[in-house]
Scaffold this motif. Structure first.
Motif, short mmCIF file in Angstrom:
data_model
loop_
_atom_site.label_atom_id
_atom_site.label_comp_id
_atom_site.label_asym_id
_atom_site.label_seq_id
_atom_site.Cartn_x
_atom_site.Cartn_y
_atom_site.Cartn_z
N UNK A 1 0.83 -1.21 0.00
CA UNK A 1 0.00 0.00 0.00
C UNK A 1 0.86 1.26 0.00
N UNK A 2 1.91 1.26 0.81
CA UNK A 2 2.78 2.44 0.87
C UNK A 2 3.56 2.63 -0.42
N UNK A 3 4.03 1.54 -1.03
CA UNK A 3 4.75 1.65 -2.30
C UNK A 3 3.83 2.16 -3.41
N UNK A 4 2.58 1.73 -3.41
CA UNK A 4 1.62 2.23 -4.41
C UNK A 4 1.40 3.72 -4.20
N UNK A 5 1.26 4.13 -2.93
CA UNK A 5 1.10 5.56 -2.65
C UNK A 5 2.31 6.37 -3.11
N UNK A 6 3.52 5.88 -2.81
CA UNK A 6 4.74 6.57 -3.24
C UNK A 6 4.81 6.66 -4.76
N UNK A 7 4.47 5.56 -5.44
CA UNK A 7 4.55 5.52 -6.90
C UNK A 7 3.57 6.50 -7.54
N UNK A 8 2.33 6.51 -7.07
CA UNK A 8 1.31 7.40 -7.64
C UNK A 8 1.67 8.87 -7.45
N UNK A 9 2.12 9.21 -6.25
CA UNK A 9 2.48 10.61 -5.98
C UNK A 9 3.71 11.01 -6.81
N UNK A 10 4.71 10.13 -6.87
CA UNK A 10 5.92 10.43 -7.63
C UNK A 10 5.60 10.61 -9.11
N UNK A 11 4.69 9.81 -9.64
CA UNK A 11 4.34 9.89 -11.06
C UNK A 11 3.59 11.17 -11.42
N UNK A 12 2.86 11.73 -10.47
CA UNK A 12 2.00 12.89 -10.78
C UNK A 12 2.55 14.23 -10.32
N UNK A 13 3.54 14.23 -9.43
CA UNK A 13 4.06 15.50 -8.89
C UNK A 13 4.48 16.52 -9.96
N UNK A 14 5.34 16.15 -10.92
CA UNK A 14 5.78 17.17 -11.88
C UNK A 14 4.66 17.68 -12.76
N UNK A 15 3.69 16.84 -13.08
CA UNK A 15 2.58 17.24 -13.95
C UNK A 15 1.58 18.11 -13.20
N UNK A 16 1.40 17.84 -11.91
CA UNK A 16 0.55 18.71 -11.10
C UNK A 16 1.12 20.12 -11.07
N UNK A 17 2.45 20.21 -10.90
CA UNK A 17 3.09 21.52 -10.86
C UNK A 17 2.96 22.25 -12.20
N UNK A 18 3.01 21.49 -13.30
CA UNK A 18 2.91 22.10 -14.64
C UNK A 18 1.48 22.56 -14.92
N UNK A 19 0.49 21.78 -14.48
CA UNK A 19 -0.92 22.11 -14.77
C UNK A 19 -1.41 23.28 -13.92
N UNK A 20 -1.05 23.28 -12.64
CA UNK A 20 -1.56 24.30 -11.72
C UNK A 20 -0.52 25.36 -11.38
N UNK A 21 0.45 25.55 -12.23
CA UNK A 21 1.58 26.42 -11.91
C UNK A 21 1.14 27.83 -11.52
#
Length: 263
Positions: A82-102
């Motif tokens: 569960x924790x690895x899935x959480x880490x993976x999902x957040x890591x995969x979306x962090x840079x794109x979240x910053x680009x979309x909501x900059x």
């Protein structure tokens, strides 16, 4: 003699597992720290250098206080996956979240929530692995810690490599950051696969399943017996009372950790 050798667990795979998982437990946060310049370019008004590290550290404190409860409620494998899935999902979306909501306030709030989840997941994974290695020979704890250190160094080198390879003209260019976070996600997915193989390995079965007192369940937790012994021995040792007694005994080390985090 031959029969005895066949029954003994082969520890090379276990060594690989603990080295890999030592890195997987923290690589999401390492990726975020190494790209603070990118997030600073996306959120110039947010004081990224000061604000962004706060949610993971707050989450870490909360997760540590709740870890005994988690160990009693969820199996080792459930917590790690569960924790690895959480880490993976957040890591995969962090840079794109910053680009979309900059540059937006909602973007800052969202990324702070994501960093809190990342810090919580990191701590649950790390504490679960530390609890597992504490039940066996000390060398596996060493492998786990070495894996954490090696991963931190490799993440730094990988970041430098992406910067040299893609040569971004501005700090907010997403291509090099996307490749960097994408490579981190691949490592995390590899660790998930490795974990499932480890749970089926002779090493795990020999070291943990055969000596577990809980024969009724399929997914046995090596930490659970030790945790429940501490929690159930006496009413005075339950929950936060037990944690308070532990902190009293190790207060000096908690103080040193606080200094480290402030630095």
């Amino acid at each position: 003699m031959l029969e005895q050798k066949q029954k003994e667990p082969h520890d090379h795979f276990a060594t690989l597992y603990f080295l890999s998982m030592g890195g997987a437990a923290t690589c999401g946060w390492n990726a975020g720290i190494n790209c603070l310049d990118y997030f600073e370019a996306k959120y110039p008004e947010a004081n990224v250098q000061f604000m962004f590290p706060l949610p993971p550290y707050i989450a870490q404190l909360i997760a540590v206080l709740l870890m005994a409860k988690f160990s009693a409620a969820f199996s080792y494998s459930t917590r790690v996956v569960a924790s690895l899935i959480g880490i993976t999902l957040i890591t995969a979306t962090l840079p794109f979240e910053a680009a979309i909501f900059k540059g937006s306030d909602i973007g800052v709030i969202l990324i702070m929530i994501m960093l809190f989840i990342l810090g919580f997941s990191n701590t649950v994974c790390y504490a679960s692995l530390a609890g597992l290695t504490s039940q066996i020979e000390g060398k596996y704890t060493a492998y786990f810690l070495i894996g954490t250190a090696i991963n931190s160094l490799l993440m730094n080198l990988f970041r430098e490599a992406t910067l040299l390879l893609f040569e971004p003209e501005t700090g907010e260019e997403i291509l090099n950051v996307a490749v960097y976070f994408g490579g981190t996600v691949v490592c995390l997915l590899f660790s998930v696969v490795l974990h499932f193989r480890f749970m089926k390995s002779n090493f795990y079965k020999t070291r943990f399943e055969t000596r577990s007192a809980r024969k009724q369940t399929c997914d046995l937790d090596p930490e659970l017996n030790a945790t429940e012994t501490l929690i159930e021995t006496s009413e005075d040792h339950k929950g936060f009372r037990m944690m308070a007694r532990v902190f009293k005994r190790i207060g000096f080390y908690v103080f040193l950790l606080m200094i480290s985090y402030i630095q």
